[in-house]
Write a protein that holds these residues in place. Sequence first.
Motif, PDB file in Angstrom:
ATOM      1  N   ASP A   1      27.762  38.307  40.501  1.00 32.61           N
ATOM      2  CA  ASP A   1      28.390  39.661  40.725  1.00 32.61           C
ATOM      3  C   ASP A   1      29.848  39.468  40.969  1.00 32.61           C
ATOM      4  OD1 ASP A   1      28.741  42.009  41.928  1.00 32.61           O
ATOM      5  OD2 ASP A   1      27.562  41.889  43.726  1.00 32.61           O
ATOM      6  N   PRO A   2      30.532  40.239  39.907  1.00 35.01           N
ATOM      7  CA  PRO A   2      32.146  40.242  39.779  1.00 35.01           C
ATOM      8  C   PRO A   2      32.509  40.550  41.077  1.00 35.01           C
ATOM      9  CG  PRO A   2      31.070  41.626  38.282  1.00 35.01           C
ATOM     10  CD  PRO A   2      29.821  41.182  38.718  1.00 35.01           C
ATOM     11  N   GLU A   3      31.957  41.711  41.683  1.00 30.98           N
ATOM     12  CA  GLU A   3      32.689  42.190  43.169  1.00 30.98           C
ATOM     13  C   GLU A   3      32.554  41.416  43.987  1.00 30.98           C
ATOM     14  OE1 GLU A   3      34.640  45.057  42.910  1.00 30.98           O
ATOM     15  OE2 GLU A   3      34.365  44.680  40.667  1.00 30.98           O
ATOM     16  N   LYS A   4      31.797  40.372  44.254  1.00 30.70           N
ATOM     17  CA  LYS A   4      31.469  39.694  45.297  1.00 30.70           C
ATOM     18  C   LYS A   4      32.572  38.379  45.370  1.00 30.70           C
ATOM     19  CE  LYS A   4      27.949  36.846  46.365  1.00 30.70           C
ATOM     20  NZ  LYS A   4      26.689  36.282  46.449  1.00 30.70           N
ATOM     21  N   SER A  37      36.859  33.773  43.133  1.00 29.16           N
ATOM     22  CA  SER A  37      37.079  34.414  41.771  1.00 29.16           C
ATOM     23  C   SER A  37      38.311  35.238  42.094  1.00 29.16           C
ATOM     24  CB  SER A  37      35.818  35.637  41.771  1.00 29.16           C
ATOM     25  OG  SER A  37      36.044  36.765  42.775  1.00 29.16           O
ATOM     26  N   PRO A  38      38.993  35.676  40.924  1.00 30.44           N
ATOM     27  CA  PRO A  38      40.320  36.418  41.073  1.00 30.44           C
ATOM     28  C   PRO A  38      40.082  37.505  41.724  1.00 30.44           C
ATOM     29  CG  PRO A  38      39.822  35.799  38.761  1.00 30.44           C
ATOM     30  CD  PRO A  38      38.520  35.384  39.433  1.00 30.44           C
ATOM     31  N   GLY A  40      38.386  37.874  44.596  1.00 34.50           N
ATOM     32  CA  GLY A  40      38.467  37.245  46.182  1.00 34.50           C
ATOM     33  C   GLY A  40      39.697  36.781  46.309  1.00 34.50           C
ATOM     34  N   VAL A  41      40.301  36.269  45.382  1.00 31.52           N
ATOM     35  CA  VAL A  41      41.875  35.866  45.653  1.00 31.52           C
ATOM     36  C   VAL A  41      42.881  36.830  45.873  1.00 31.52           C
ATOM     37  CG1 VAL A  41      43.983  34.689  44.713  1.00 31.52           C
ATOM     38  CG2 VAL A  41      41.485  33.643  44.430  1.00 31.52           C
ATOM     39  N   ASN A  42      42.388  38.048  45.119  1.00 29.15           N
ATOM     40  CA  ASN A  42      43.322  39.468  45.549  1.00 29.15           C
ATOM     41  C   ASN A  42      42.923  39.939  46.785  1.00 29.15           C
ATOM     42  OD1 ASN A  42      44.195  38.921  42.753  1.00 29.15           O
ATOM     43  ND2 ASN A  42      42.865  40.556  42.179  1.00 29.15           N
ATOM     44  N   LEU A  43      41.684  39.862  47.267  1.00 35.78           N
ATOM     45  CA  LEU A  43      41.291  40.245  48.550  1.00 35.78           C
ATOM     46  C   LEU A  43      42.055  39.516  49.691  1.00 35.78           C
ATOM     47  CD1 LEU A  43      37.404  41.343  48.505  1.00 35.78           C
ATOM     48  CD2 LEU A  43      39.208  42.715  48.753  1.00 35.78           C
ATOM     49  N   THR A  59      44.246  46.076  45.681  1.00 34.36           N
ATOM     50  CA  THR A  59      44.105  45.193  44.806  1.00 34.36           C
ATOM     51  C   THR A  59      44.377  45.199  43.429  1.00 34.36           C
ATOM     52  OG1 THR A  59      41.386  45.624  44.879  1.00 34.36           O
ATOM     53  CG2 THR A  59      42.203  44.186  46.755  1.00 34.36           C
ATOM     54  N   SER A  60      44.104  46.573  43.082  1.00 30.14           N
ATOM     55  CA  SER A  60      44.345  46.714  41.678  1.00 30.14           C
ATOM     56  C   SER A  60      45.918  46.340  41.167  1.00 30.14           C
ATOM     57  CB  SER A  60      44.123  48.379  41.279  1.00 30.14           C
ATOM     58  OG  SER A  60      44.909  49.081  42.024  1.00 30.14           O
ATOM     59  N   GLU A  61      46.735  46.569  42.097  1.00 32.94           N
ATOM     60  CA  GLU A  61      48.375  46.227  42.001  1.00 32.94           C
ATOM     61  C   GLU A  61      48.434  44.823  42.064  1.00 32.94           C
ATOM     62  OE1 GLU A  61      50.795  48.549  44.513  1.00 32.94           O
ATOM     63  OE2 GLU A  61      49.859  50.478  43.910  1.00 32.94           O
ATOM     64  N   ILE A  62      47.777  44.318  43.080  1.00 30.28           N
ATOM     65  CA  ILE A  62      47.865  42.653  43.120  1.00 30.28           C
ATOM     66  C   ILE A  62      47.181  42.005  41.616  1.00 30.28           C
ATOM     67  CG2 ILE A  62      46.830  40.741  44.420  1.00 30.28           C
ATOM     68  CD1 ILE A  62      46.893  42.618  46.813  1.00 30.28           C
ATOM     69  N   ALA A  63      46.174  42.367  41.361  1.00 29.61           N
ATOM     70  CA  ALA A  63      45.546  41.942  39.841  1.00 29.61           C
ATOM     71  C   ALA A  63      46.288  42.208  39.113  1.00 29.61           C
ATOM     72  CB  ALA A  63      44.116  42.793  39.739  1.00 29.61           C
ATOM     73  N   THR A  64      47.119  43.415  38.812  1.00 24.59           N
ATOM     74  CA  THR A  64      48.108  43.381  37.764  1.00 24.59           C
ATOM     75  C   THR A  64      49.472  42.671  37.954  1.00 24.59           C
ATOM     76  OG1 THR A  64      47.615  45.603  37.681  1.00 24.59           O
ATOM     77  CG2 THR A  64      49.719  45.206  36.723  1.00 24.59           C
ATOM     78  N   ALA A  65      49.688  42.370  39.117  1.00 25.29           N
ATOM     79  CA  ALA A  65      50.820  41.360  39.549  1.00 25.29           C
ATOM     80  C   ALA A  65      50.354  39.860  39.193  1.00 25.29           C
ATOM     81  CB  ALA A  65      51.516  41.664  40.835  1.00 25.29           C
ATOM     82  N   THR A  66      49.353  39.519  39.461  1.00 30.03           N
ATOM     83  CA  THR A  66      48.816  38.305  39.260  1.00 30.03           C
ATOM     84  C   THR A  66      48.328  37.908  37.856  1.00 30.03           C
ATOM     85  OG1 THR A  66      46.758  38.621  40.414  1.00 30.03           O
ATOM     86  CG2 THR A  66      48.681  37.815  41.703  1.00 30.03           C
ATOM     87  N   ALA A  67      47.888  38.663  37.056  1.00 34.33           N
ATOM     88  CA  ALA A  67      47.396  38.618  35.608  1.00 34.33           C
ATOM     89  C   ALA A  67      47.926  37.661  34.870  1.00 34.33           C
ATOM     90  CB  ALA A  67      47.128  39.763  35.018  1.00 34.33           C
ATOM     91  N   PRO A  68      49.233  37.398  34.785  1.00 30.40           N
ATOM     92  CA  PRO A  68      49.633  36.251  33.921  1.00 30.40           C
ATOM     93  C   PRO A  68      49.290  35.026  34.491  1.00 30.40           C
ATOM     94  CG  PRO A  68      51.298  38.044  34.206  1.00 30.40           C
ATOM     95  CD  PRO A  68      50.338  38.328  35.224  1.00 30.40           C
ATOM     96  N   GLN A  69      49.460  34.701  35.763  1.00 32.44           N
ATOM     97  CA  GLN A  69      49.206  33.545  36.354  1.00 32.44           C
ATOM     98  C   GLN A  69      47.659  33.224  36.332  1.00 32.44           C
ATOM     99  OE1 GLN A  69      50.710  35.906  38.005  1.00 32.44           O
ATOM    100  NE2 GLN A  69      52.786  34.992  37.956  1.00 32.44           N
TER     101      GLN A  69
END
Length: 148
Positions: A1-4, A37-38, A40-43, A59-69
Motif C-alpha cells: 500500500d503506497p499510502e502506508k 517509504s518516501p 513515510g519519510v515525508n510524514l 507532504t506534497s511540498e516536502i515530496a517536491t523538495a526531496t525528490a532529487p535526493q
Amino acid sequence: DPEKPWPDGVEIGTCINFDSLHVVSTDHLVQRMACLSPFGVNLLMQRWTKYMTRTTVPTSEIATATAPQYEEADLCAEWCDRTGATSPELIAEESRLFHEWLVAPRENSPSHDKRLQEVGKAAAVRIAMDKYLRTRPPRASEDVERRV
C-alpha cells in the motif's frame, strides 16, 4: 500500500522523542527493523517540522523538495546492483565512484547532481548513467577476478 508509511508486519506504537534525537553510525546497526517509504519519510519530516516550528508543511511540498535526493539514492542503489557490489566494502567503493561520477564537471552542461535538481531531468541522468556503466573500465577487483 503506497499510502502506508510502514511495512507490513511492523508493530505501530513506537514514538519518537524529538527532544532526544541521536545519530547512530551504520556499524552500530545490527538488524533493520523497518524502512520507511518516501511517503513515510515525508510524514516524519512533516511532524518534525510541526514540532520544531508549529507550522504544518503539506507532504506534497516536502515530496517536491526531496525528490532529487530520493532519485539520487535510487540511482546509487541501481549503480551498486548493476556493478555487482554485494559486500560492504564493494558497496562503499561503488557508492564513492557513483558520487564522483554524479558531481564530476561536464563540458557545456551542468553536473549530473545539478541536473537532478531540475524537474524532469532524472530520466536523462539515468540514461547517462546507463551509458557510462556500459563503457566504464572495470574496477581493480573486477579486473583481478577476470584474470583468475
